[in-house]
Design an enzyme around this catalytic site. Structure first.
Site, PDB file in Angstrom:
ATOM      1  N   HIS A 306       1.173  -1.450   0.015  1.00  0.00           N
ATOM      2  CA  HIS A 306      -0.043   0.129   0.187  1.00  0.00           C
ATOM      3  C   HIS A 306       0.893   1.269  -0.477  1.00  0.00           C
ATOM      4  CE1 HIS A 306      -3.338   3.371   0.852  1.00  0.00           C
ATOM      5  NE2 HIS A 306      -4.067   2.029   0.444  1.00  0.00           N
ATOM      6  N   ASP A 363      -7.829  -5.425   0.453  1.00  0.00           N
ATOM      7  CA  ASP A 363      -8.261  -6.501  -1.242  1.00  0.00           C
ATOM      8  C   ASP A 363      -8.182  -7.879  -0.652  1.00  0.00           C
ATOM      9  OD1 ASP A 363      -7.718  -3.575  -2.774  1.00  0.00           O
ATOM     10  OD2 ASP A 363      -9.582  -4.593  -2.647  1.00  0.00           O
TER      11      ASP A 363
HETATM   12  C1  SDX Z   1      -6.036   0.236  -2.251  1.00  0.00           C
HETATM   13  O1  SDX Z   1      -3.959   4.186  -2.496  1.00  0.00           O
HETATM   14  C2  SDX Z   1      -5.644   3.547  -1.860  1.00  0.00           C
HETATM   15  O2  SDX Z   1      -6.159   4.044  -0.257  1.00  0.00           O
HETATM   16  C3  SDX Z   1      -6.029   2.306  -2.419  1.00  0.00           C
HETATM   17  C4  SDX Z   1      -7.487   2.116  -1.489  1.00  0.00           C
HETATM   18  C5  SDX Z   1      -8.343   2.835  -1.041  1.00  0.00           C
HETATM   19  O3  SDX Z   1      -9.098   2.173  -0.040  1.00  0.00           O
HETATM   20  O4  SDX Z   1      -8.782   3.252  -1.799  1.00  0.00           O
HETATM   21  O5  SDX Z   1      -6.688   1.213  -0.345  1.00  0.00           O
HETATM   22  C6  SDX Z   1      -7.630   1.083  -2.110  1.00  0.00           C
HETATM   23  O6  SDX Z   1      -6.239   0.516  -3.863  1.00  0.00           O
HETATM   24  C7  SDX Z   1      -5.156  -0.959  -2.264  1.00  0.00           C
HETATM   25  C8  SDX Z   1      -4.181  -2.079  -3.170  1.00  0.00           C
HETATM   26  C9  SDX Z   1      -4.784  -2.953  -3.510  1.00  0.00           C
HETATM   27  N1  SDX Z   1      -3.551  -3.137  -5.157  1.00  0.00           N
HETATM   28  C10 SDX Z   1      -2.761  -4.686  -4.743  1.00  0.00           C
HETATM   29  O7  SDX Z   1      -2.974  -5.244  -3.769  1.00  0.00           O
HETATM   30  C11 SDX Z   1      -1.826  -4.278  -6.105  1.00  0.00           C
HETATM   31  C12 SDX Z   1      -1.099  -4.850  -5.165  1.00  0.00           C
HETATM   32  N2  SDX Z   1      -0.025  -4.331  -4.692  1.00  0.00           N
HETATM   33  C13 SDX Z   1       0.978  -2.944  -5.593  1.00  0.00           C
HETATM   34  O8  SDX Z   1       1.226  -3.293  -6.696  1.00  0.00           O
HETATM   35  C14 SDX Z   1       1.008  -1.551  -4.452  1.00  0.00           C
HETATM   36  O9  SDX Z   1       1.424  -2.172  -3.382  1.00  0.00           O
HETATM   37  C15 SDX Z   1       0.673  -0.535  -4.344  1.00  0.00           C
HETATM   38  C16 SDX Z   1      -0.218  -0.243  -6.008  1.00  0.00           C
HETATM   39  C17 SDX Z   1      -0.781  -0.772  -3.736  1.00  0.00           C
HETATM   40  C18 SDX Z   1       1.198   0.129  -4.450  1.00  0.00           C
HETATM   41  O10 SDX Z   1       2.027   1.118  -5.122  1.00  0.00           O
HETATM   42  P1  SDX Z   1       2.972   1.460  -4.724  1.00  0.00           P
HETATM   43  O11 SDX Z   1       3.534   2.995  -3.438  1.00  0.00           O
HETATM   44  O12 SDX Z   1       4.032   2.830  -6.244  1.00  0.00           O
HETATM   45  O13 SDX Z   1       4.582   0.774  -4.625  1.00  0.00           O
HETATM   46  P2  SDX Z   1       5.250   0.669  -5.075  1.00  0.00           P
HETATM   47  O14 SDX Z   1       5.436   0.062  -6.704  1.00  0.00           O
HETATM   48  O15 SDX Z   1       7.119   1.361  -5.940  1.00  0.00           O
HETATM   49  O16 SDX Z   1       6.205  -0.671  -4.760  1.00  0.00           O
HETATM   50  C19 SDX Z   1       7.780  -0.697  -4.100  1.00  0.00           C
HETATM   51  C20 SDX Z   1       8.482  -2.683  -3.836  1.00  0.00           C
HETATM   52  C21 SDX Z   1       8.609  -2.325  -5.449  1.00  0.00           C
HETATM   53  O17 SDX Z   1       9.666  -3.255  -5.134  1.00  0.00           O
HETATM   54  P3  SDX Z   1      11.290  -2.612  -5.226  1.00  0.00           P
HETATM   55  O18 SDX Z   1      11.066  -1.759  -6.912  1.00  0.00           O
HETATM   56  O19 SDX Z   1      11.601  -1.632  -4.300  1.00  0.00           O
HETATM   57  O20 SDX Z   1      12.250  -4.160  -5.725  1.00  0.00           O
HETATM   58  O21 SDX Z   1       7.456  -3.018  -3.855  1.00  0.00           O
HETATM   59  C22 SDX Z   1       7.648  -3.745  -4.383  1.00  0.00           C
HETATM   60  C23 SDX Z   1       7.530  -3.111  -5.709  1.00  0.00           C
HETATM   61  O22 SDX Z   1       8.089  -3.718  -6.978  1.00  0.00           O
HETATM   62  N3  SDX Z   1       5.957  -4.103  -4.422  1.00  0.00           N
HETATM   63  C24 SDX Z   1       5.150  -5.471  -3.810  1.00  0.00           C
HETATM   64  C25 SDX Z   1       4.158  -5.508  -3.925  1.00  0.00           C
HETATM   65  N4  SDX Z   1       3.667  -4.030  -3.870  1.00  0.00           N
HETATM   66  C26 SDX Z   1       4.752  -3.679  -4.342  1.00  0.00           C
HETATM   67  N5  SDX Z   1       6.426  -6.436  -4.955  1.00  0.00           N
HETATM   68  C27 SDX Z   1       5.248  -8.122  -4.374  1.00  0.00           C
HETATM   69  N6  SDX Z   1       4.304  -7.968  -4.093  1.00  0.00           N
HETATM   70  C28 SDX Z   1       3.118  -6.677  -3.994  1.00  0.00           C
HETATM   71  N7  SDX Z   1       1.668  -6.524  -3.789  1.00  0.00           N
END
Ligand code: SDX
Length: 428
Positions: A306, A363
């Site tokens: 998140h 989620d």
């Molecule tokens: C919602 O914003 C809100 O408030 C949203 C929400 C709401 O109520 O409105 O809370 C609802 O959208 C919840 C999130 C649902 N999405 C997911 O579950 C999809 C999986 N999660 C992600 O893709 C990710 O964590 C996000 C999109 C939620 C957040 O992304 P960020 O903050 O842009 O983080 P990032 O993509 O830059 O990740 C940072 C690191 C990366 O690795 P490195 O490049 O540092 O090596 O963490 C890794 C990412 O690859 N990473 C994950 C991951 N999420 C981040 N690796 C594996 N699995 C994951 N789920």
């Protein structure tokens, strides 16, 4: 006593005012930065940028705190109803008995769709995703209602908000019925909000569906926990679109589109698809986790991570505990829940996830509950949208009522070609 931050650049120092919120969040106000210094800031994905000052929802991502208008979501999920929470999120205070009765009456008054609107559904292909239908039909609703509401007037606002919150159920259920080739079911004014939705979803002309109290309670809690979440992607979209003075329906319709993405609201559907893939492939949880950690696989553990929560999402914590009671009450066994639990256990003890502060978000467990209730998979994000409508409406109105409100128009840093002359075709 006002505080300032100082920015030193080249031989000049600029003083920038500091804003401190009621929960002691501190922000540097850069609204005069460009005028003072010619400088702008750059923040890809807005991870460090506050877009507004808001009184609606407070999140502490490190402590895992979420409150709507100061009320902890855990208390609301236990003691409130979605209709009462929706009223409070939009108007700022818990309603009195008479206010709640009036709001419920408005929801009942507005539960039907204009018959001309009902014909629109026949134009969608049977495999059209319900989020596409929801967004289109909310915008189409705007054609039947005053295009612009006077957000300043509480009664007029409440009537338009009730219209949207009520009809979104009817649209969602009608989209589902259209997708399975069943006749649409009219709402029943004798049913409360959530029961009425379930009736429209699962009743048939020859067989009335009566939800159990456990199902109604579980769905009510699901909707309460999704009611708002400050400046997430879809809410920021609603505020952005609303800032151009676009009407409420057009702004909410844009929020539905933003929510659809699998990184945002679409994740609840993606989580179940992920759990089903593990369950049906016979892959072990360890094998799946290793695939996620392998960057070349370009996979994510859906429902984890998140932008704000660097701790357990309080909604996920609540939904995880609710899973047990809901499934037990419904007499439903879910192998997917067992897999989800094992995935969580494994991830929270793995340095890849711990170092990146990746925890279950809203989620991760929500889909288990929707599945147990019998909501079809491609309707999961629609359920998220139904829950989030009050939050979107509240933010749209807060934006409109802001006396200093301006159209949202970010700047950029241009990094393309510098000036050059046109090349005639014969010289290319
Ligand atoms: C919602 O914003 C809100 O408030 C949203 C929400 C709401 O109520 O409105 O809370 C609802 O959208 C919840 C999130 C649902 N999405 C997911 O579950 C999809 C999986 N999660 C992600 O893709 C990710 O964590 C996000 C999109 C939620 C957040 O992304 P960020 O903050 O842009 O983080 P990032 O993509 O830059 O990740 C940072 C690191 C990366 O690795 P490195 O490049 O540092 O090596 O963490 C890794 C990412 O690859 N990473 C994950 C991951 N999420 C981040 N690796 C594996 N699995 C994951 N789920």
């Amino acid at each position: 006593m006002s505080e300032f931050a100082e920015l030193k650049f080249r031989d000049k120092v600029y003083q920038l005012p500091v804003v401190i919120g009621t929960e002691n969040e501190i922000a540097v106000d850069i609204s005069k930065l460009r005028a003072q210094s010619g400088l702008i800031t750059l923040d890809d994905g807005y991870g460090n940028t506050g877009s507004c000052i808001s009184e609606i929802t407070y999140i502490d991502g490190d402590k895992g705190i979420l409150r709507y208008r100061g009320y902890p979501i855990e208390e609301l999920a236990e003691k409130s109803s979605f209709v009462e929470t929706a009223y409070m999120v939009m108007l700022g205070e818990l309603p009195t008995n008479s206010q709640l009765a009036e709001f419920r009456a408005k929801l009942a008054e507005h539960e039907f769709l204009h018959e001309s609107l009902r014909h629109h559904f026949e134009g969608f292909s049977s495999d059209a995703h319900p989020m596409a239908i929801l967004s289109a039909m909310i915008n189409a609703m705007g054609c039947f209602q005053p295009a612009m509401i006077e957000p300043e007037d509480d009664d007029h606002f409440l009537d338009s908000a009730a219209r949207l919150i009520s009809k979104v159920r009817t649209i969602a259920a009608a989209a589902y019925k259209q997708s399975i080739g069943h006749p649409m079911i009219y709402p029943r004014s004798d049913l409360p909000y959530t029961s009425n939705f379930l009736h429209m979803m699962f009743s048939k002309p020859n067989n009335r569906y009566e939800p159990t109290p456990e199902v109604v309670k579980a769905l009510n809690q699901f909707l309460i926990l999704h009611a708002d979440h400050e400046q997430n992607c879809s809410t920021s979209t609603v505020r952005m679109v609303g800032s151009s003075q676009a009407n409420l329906y057009a702004s909410i319709s844009s929020g539905v589109c933003a929510l659809w993405g699998h990184l945002h609201g679409g994740a609840n559907q993606a989580v179940i698809q992920m759990l089903l893939e593990i369950h049906e492939s016979g892959m072990s949880v360890d094998q799946f986790i290793e695939k996620v950690k392998n960057k070349d696989a370009n996979m994510r553990l859906m429902g984890f991570g998140h932008r704000v929560y660097k701790n357990y999402d309080p909604r996920a914590r609540y939904l995880k505990s609710a899973c047990d009671s809901v499934l037990q009450n419904l007499g439903v066994k879910s192998p997917l829940l067992d897999i989800a639990r094992e995935l969580e256990e494994r991830a929270l003890n793995d340095s890849y996830f711990v170092e990146r502060k990746l925890y279950p978000n809203v989620d991760f467990y929500s889909g288990i509950i929707l599945r147990a209730i019998g909501i079809p998979l491609n309707m999961f994000t629609v359920m998220f949208a139904i829950g989030r409508i009050p939050g979107w409406i509240a933010h749209w109105r807060e934006n409109h009522l802001n006396p200093n409100g301006r159209i949202h128009r970010p700047r950029q840093v241009y990094n393309g070609q510098t000036v050059r002359s046109y090349i005639p075709m014969e010289e290319r």
